[in-house]
Design a protein around this motif. Structure first.
Motif, short mmCIF file in Angstrom:
data_model
loop_
_atom_site.label_atom_id
_atom_site.label_comp_id
_atom_site.label_asym_id
_atom_site.label_seq_id
_atom_site.Cartn_x
_atom_site.Cartn_y
_atom_site.Cartn_z
N ARG A 259 36.60 25.36 -11.06
CA ARG A 259 36.75 25.11 -9.70
C ARG A 259 37.22 26.48 -8.96
N PRO A 260 37.07 26.37 -7.44
CA PRO A 260 37.14 27.67 -6.77
C PRO A 260 38.69 28.24 -6.89
N ARG A 261 38.85 29.39 -7.01
CA ARG A 261 40.06 30.00 -6.97
C ARG A 261 40.86 29.56 -5.32
N TRP A 264 40.79 33.94 -2.39
CA TRP A 264 39.89 34.77 -2.64
C TRP A 264 40.62 36.27 -2.28
N ALA A 277 35.60 34.23 -8.06
CA ALA A 277 36.18 33.33 -7.07
C ALA A 277 36.19 31.92 -7.71
N GLY A 278 35.51 31.56 -8.80
CA GLY A 278 35.31 30.16 -9.12
C GLY A 278 34.30 29.20 -8.72
N THR A 279 33.10 29.99 -8.25
CA THR A 279 32.10 29.20 -7.42
C THR A 279 31.07 28.70 -8.65
N TYR A 290 25.29 29.36 -5.89
CA TYR A 290 26.51 29.35 -5.43
C TYR A 290 27.23 31.03 -5.39
N ALA A 294 28.30 32.71 -2.22
CA ALA A 294 29.65 33.41 -2.23
C ALA A 294 29.58 35.03 -1.96
N ARG A 318 36.35 32.55 1.76
CA ARG A 318 36.43 31.26 1.07
C ARG A 318 36.19 30.14 2.14
N LEU A 322 33.38 27.09 1.42
CA LEU A 322 34.02 25.70 1.07
C LEU A 322 33.47 24.70 2.32
N GLY A 326 32.11 22.68 -0.23
CA GLY A 326 33.27 22.07 -0.50
C GLY A 326 33.22 20.67 -1.03
#
Length: 412
Positions: A259-261, A264, A277-279, A290, A294, A318, A322, A326
């Motif tokens: 999952r996204p952080r 960021w 960043a969890g993308t 992704y 990002a 971010r 998203l 998102g």
């Protein structure tokens, strides 16, 4: 003094460095050479268009995917007329992106990020150890107005500058092997095979993705104690693609965030992107598109922050990412949580994939990287069919995780 220092030369970092160099910023791209992320290597046509990637960088193209259920039922999902999925070798693809950034003006350096320091007035100082320098030697230090961390799930930049946050992750491992002849025991060089079988991954999936002369065979799991190497070896044996038939070219392992952080940037001069960043998309594990998106958003936000002197602009990376993706991440996260929880549910999930409406909308969403809003009747039909599968899954006990302890670290 650099305008930007980008740490990490994967698709995200190389994209950020290239975009900034093209705008005339003084950029340094720091990459730890020799590190290749385990990856199936699938990219949508939109990636080539959005990021100006030449078609000849693809190893091959796939025009269908095969989903294999726990009971070994197989569902083929053709992409459709004129559609395709591009396949890249990360070894070649990532290097091409780094070389392009350097060609366009980025100062490319091979080394490992070690620390973030500050001078008397608070300016960021990046400390790194050049490739080949002995451990313990004095690091090279460079000043930068903004630091962009694209250095993976276990980002050292994030640890140095952002609030502590433990991202849930899947440990991934794959073996790149020499491809067998076309038709060998059902192997097809233009088809991606995805195994939703608990024996190969109790909470994610295993894959066989063709890359022309080479093929990626891998798996991922967040279950503590699940042995990824043994799972891949077993899969290779079952497919007749063991070492004596298909020679191993290289192996790779790495954590993949789920999952996204939540944050960021540090509100001052640091922002992260890509795996840092969890993308990575849940359920599918898709990350290249992704990551590059990002990286572009991080570069865009950094440029605005530098031009305006407003550090709050870094948060736009971010926010914009998203806004565009998102909802897709949320939907895929729910899918993974529900359908991957047991072999009972995975069996029903693969059965759902037989539906032509689901196949068509899935591929359209993949190609365009957004949820398909047209064809409302198809969405209604899918909702009704999906609801039936959900209810029968609950009644059959499939809603209870079968001894799965997802979220704990799998062992390579």
């Amino acid at each position: 003094m650099f305008d930007m220092v980008v740490v990490g030369g994967g698709p995200s970092g190389a994209t950020a460095a290239n975009d900034l160099a093209l705008q005339g910023f003084k950029v340094m791209l720091l990459d730890r050479m020799g590190r290749i992320k385990p990856c199936g290597g699938a990219v949508p046509p939109r990636l080539l268009k959005d990021f100006d990637v030449p078609l000849d960088l693809l190893c091959t193209t796939a025009n269908s995917a095969r989903m294999i259920s726990p009971k070994d039922n197989k569902v083929d999902m053709p992409v459709g007329e004129g559609g395709w999925v591009g396949m890249v070798d990360r070894d070649v693809f990532d290097e091409w992106l780094r070389a392009r950034a350097a060609k366009n003006g980025a100062d490319r350096r091979d080394g490992t990020f070690e620390a973030l320091e500050r001078d008397a007035d608070g300016t960021a100082i990046v400390c790194y150890r050049p490739k080949g320098a002995p451990r313990g030697s004095d690091p090279v230090k460079v000043k930068t107005r903004i630091l962009i961390g694209c250095d993976g799930c276990n980002s050292a930049v994030a640890r140095a500058a952002l609030p502590d946050e433990k991202l849930p992750f899947v440990a991934a491992y794959h073996e790149v092997v020499e491809s067998p002849p076309e038709g060998f025991k059902g192997f097809e060089g233009n088809r991606c095979d995805v195994f939703y079988q608990g024996k190969h991954s109790p909470d994610f999936y295993a894959w066989v993705f063709p890359h022309g002369s080479k093929t990626s065979i891998g798996t991922g799991s967040a279950v503590q104690g699940f042995e990824l190497r043994k799972a891949v070896a077993k899969l290779r044996d079952e497919l007749g693609m063991a070492e004596d038939t298909c020679k191993t070219v290289r192996v790779e392992g790495a954590p993949i965030p789920l999952r996204p952080r939540k944050k960021w940037d540090n509100g001052k001069d640091v922002v992260v992107a890509g795996d840092a960043a969890g993308t990575v998309a849940p359920a599918s594990g898709e990350g290249i598109f992704y990551a590059m998106t990002a990286g572009r958003e991080a570069a865009r936000a950094a440029a605005e922050a530098l031009k305006t002197g407003d550090a709050s602009k870094l948060a736009l990376a971010r926010k914009r990412f998203l806004k565009g993706h998102g909802t897709v991440f949320t939907v895929l996260g729910i899918m993974q949580w529900w359908w991957y929880r047991s072999d009972t549910m995975r069996e029903k999930f693969v059965k759902l994939c037989m539906d032509k409406d689901i196949q068509e909308l899935t591929w359209e969403a993949y190609m365009n990287k957004e949820l398909v809003k047209r064809k409302p009747l198809a969405h209604v039909r899918i909702f009704l069919k999906d609801s039936v599968q959900l209810v029968t899954g609950i009644l059959s006990g499939g809603g209870i995780r079968e001894g799965n302890t997802a979220g704990k670290r799998a062992q390579v």
